[in-house]
Design an enzyme around this catalytic site. Structure first.
Site, short mmCIF file in Angstrom:
data_model
loop_
_atom_site.label_atom_id
_atom_site.label_comp_id
_atom_site.label_asym_id
_atom_site.label_seq_id
_atom_site.Cartn_x
_atom_site.Cartn_y
_atom_site.Cartn_z
N TYR A 141 48.52 35.02 37.46
CA TYR A 141 46.81 35.67 37.01
C TYR A 141 46.32 36.28 38.10
O TYR A 141 45.91 35.16 39.23
CB TYR A 141 46.39 35.27 35.80
CG TYR A 141 45.37 36.48 35.91
CD1 TYR A 141 46.19 37.55 35.24
CD2 TYR A 141 44.00 36.30 36.12
CE1 TYR A 141 45.01 38.94 34.73
CE2 TYR A 141 43.14 37.56 35.85
CZ TYR A 141 43.21 39.16 35.25
OH TYR A 141 42.87 40.01 34.82
N ASP A 236 46.23 32.65 46.77
CA ASP A 236 44.77 33.75 45.64
C ASP A 236 43.89 32.06 45.08
O ASP A 236 44.10 31.63 44.19
CB ASP A 236 45.23 34.09 44.15
CG ASP A 236 44.48 35.19 43.23
OD1 ASP A 236 43.18 34.57 43.97
OD2 ASP A 236 44.83 35.37 42.90
N LYS A 264 34.70 33.79 41.26
CA LYS A 264 34.47 32.56 41.23
C LYS A 264 33.27 31.67 41.29
O LYS A 264 32.08 32.30 41.41
CB LYS A 264 35.06 31.80 40.06
CG LYS A 264 36.28 32.67 38.89
CD LYS A 264 37.76 32.18 38.05
CE LYS A 264 37.95 33.13 36.90
NZ LYS A 264 39.27 33.48 37.56
C1 LIG Z 1 39.79 34.95 37.58
C2 LIG Z 1 41.40 35.57 38.25
C3 LIG Z 1 40.83 36.27 38.95
C4 LIG Z 1 40.52 37.53 38.26
O1 LIG Z 1 39.65 37.45 38.98
P1 LIG Z 1 38.28 38.68 38.11
O2 LIG Z 1 36.88 38.12 38.98
O3 LIG Z 1 38.35 38.18 36.59
O4 LIG Z 1 39.06 39.64 38.58
C5 LIG Z 1 42.44 36.23 40.02
N1 LIG Z 1 43.35 35.56 40.68
C6 LIG Z 1 42.78 34.29 40.09
C7 LIG Z 1 44.05 33.05 40.09
C8 LIG Z 1 41.65 34.06 39.07
O5 LIG Z 1 42.00 33.10 38.39
#
Ligand SMILES: *Cc1c(COP(=O)(O)O)cnc(C)c1O
Length: 426
Positions: A141, A236, A264
């Site tokens: 994701y 990511d 985050k």
């Molecule tokens: C949470 C998350 C996202 C998206 O971040 P948001 O602040 O919710 O848009 C993208 N990549 C990873 C790996 C994530 O855990």
């Protein structure tokens, strides 16, 4: 008011009562906890029930909730004004910390969410390579950008729509999806179609199909096969950055990537994301280069103050050692309980992240994850909730530990887990 009353009111005006799908508890049943406040490892619901929180704002709250130093920094910043849409010194302060600690990066662009970071990183990678193709891994994701909602994890997977309607087929076709941890599949695809691929985007530790750590041969393929073809590797690290180690997953596994996305933890609980990489790539972004990317609230003074205060508390390596020891202790305890009860289950963990899959090992990719028995997870979730321990309400989300989770909290999780595993439905 009970959670059920609050949910009924919320449903009348908010889609499904929530602003992010997994919060609605559809995967586990029941109604979500409406949170009144949090402190350290705990949160309190509006009706006064106290929970040990293993969601931690989906991995944001590494310091625990309402850390006094972070709250003080945000209050100080707020007194001076909330947003200017002009440069402030705090943005440089935060970016300097990222450049110092994240391997291989020279330049940073601050944004307001992880989603913004990944979709900007992809635009940039496509621009600098002149290639539109993208490779991601099933169950990964990367936010809800169009190119990335193809066999996605997290809420997209939980809700049964890993590939979202509304994403144009022409765009989705540019996204190639491979099994996570499959080095051969990655090398094959890059051998055949590498000259059309602009970027490979990966969660180095998968965290949005539950926690699935990487195999060494997969990591080697990610770095070698992309480099050989001039494909940008986008790590990511929105979830793993500053969590699994002081230099994130890249540092933990001794890797470097072309582009890194963060979110985050770096905002300490306020909206903040970042993309980063070498100056030669990042300087393709406006205003230096032609790739457009912008944001009214980008580098917001409150978010940046929260991020700087958070990263300053994470500067000492000792905190990561503690987090690793505690997560190991929890995972070892869970594995012992699984042996003791004879249940078919697999525990995965890295510092600060953990998952129980209700199936036999190996659990290395999304196909394996889908073998996990959902009804067992539901029982486990609700049993722990009744015992005052809150897990992410989905079998496809990693659970978290923060630095505020102490040994006695871990003992409580293990005691509740023992009862939950002993009473699993047949
Ligand atoms: C949470 C998350 C996202 C998206 O971040 P948001 O602040 O919710 O848009 C993208 N990549 C990873 C790996 C994530 O855990």
């Amino acid at each position: 008011m009970t959670d059920a009353d609050l949910m009924e009111q919320a449903r009348r005006v908010l889609v499904g009562g929530v602003n992010s799908p997994v919060r609605a508890y559809h995967a586990v049943g029941g109604v979500p906890v409406f949170v009144a406040r949090g402190s350290g490892a705990e949160i309190w619901s509006v009706d006064g029930t106290r929970y040990l929180d293993c969601v931690g704002s989906w991995g944001t709250a590494l310091l625990g909730h309402a850390d006094p130093d972070v709250v003080a920094a945000v209050v100080r910043a707020a007194r001076d004004g909330l947003s200017f849409g002009a440069p402030t010194p705090g943005e440089t302060e935060l970016a300097r910390r990222l450049v110092e600690r994240v391997p291989g990066i020279e330049r940073v662009r601050l944004v307001s969410s992880g989603t913004e970071a990944t979709l900007s990183a992809i635009r940039l990678a496509r621009a600098v390579t002149g290639r539109d193709g993208l490779i991601k891994f099933a169950g990964g994701y990367h936010g809800h950008g169009d190119s990335l909602l193809v066999e996605a994890g997290s809420g997209a997977l939980t809700g049964g729509h890993p590939s979202s309607p509304g994403v144009p087929a022409e765009l989705a076709r540019l996204t190639r999806v491979l099994p996570y941890n499959d080095a051969a599949a990655l090398r094959d695809l890059l051998d055949r179609e590498g000259e059309r691929i602009g970027a490979v985007i990966v969660e180095i530790v998968a965290g949005n199909m539950g926690c699935v750590p990487p195999h060494p041969d997969f990591l080697a393929a990610l770095t070698e096969a992309t480099r050989a073809r001039g494909v940008r590797l986008i790590a990511d690290e929105v979830m793993t950055g500053f969590r699994v180690g002081p230099q994130g997953a890249l540092g933990r596994y001794g890797l470097s990537a072309d582009l890194v996305t963060l979110g985050k933890i770096i905002g300490g609980g306020l909206p903040l994301g970042a993309l980063a990489g070498r100056a030669s790539d990042l300087d393709a972004l406006a205003p230096v280069g032609p790739v457009y990317q912008a944001g009214t609230l980008s580098g917001n003074p409150l978010s940046v103050a929260s991020g700087v205060a958070t990263l300053d508390k994470l500067g000492d390596r000792g905190v990561y050692q503690l987090l690793e020891e505690r997560t190991d202790r929890l995972a070892n305890g869970l594995e012992a309980l699984i042996r003791e009860t004879g249940i078919e289950a697999t525990v995965h963990h890295v510092p600060g992240m953990w998952s129980v899959f209700f199936c036999t090992p190996p659990v290395d990719n999304l196909t394996d994850v889908r073998r996990s028995r959902v009804e067992h997870f539901r029982h486990f979730f609700h049993h722990l909730k009744t015992q005052g321990i809150l897990l992410p309400p989905s079998p496809y989300e990693s659970a978290f530990l923060s630095l505020a989770h102490e040994d006695h909290h871990i003992d409580r999780i293990l005691e509740a887990a023992r009862q939950a595993l002993r009473t699993l439905p047949a």
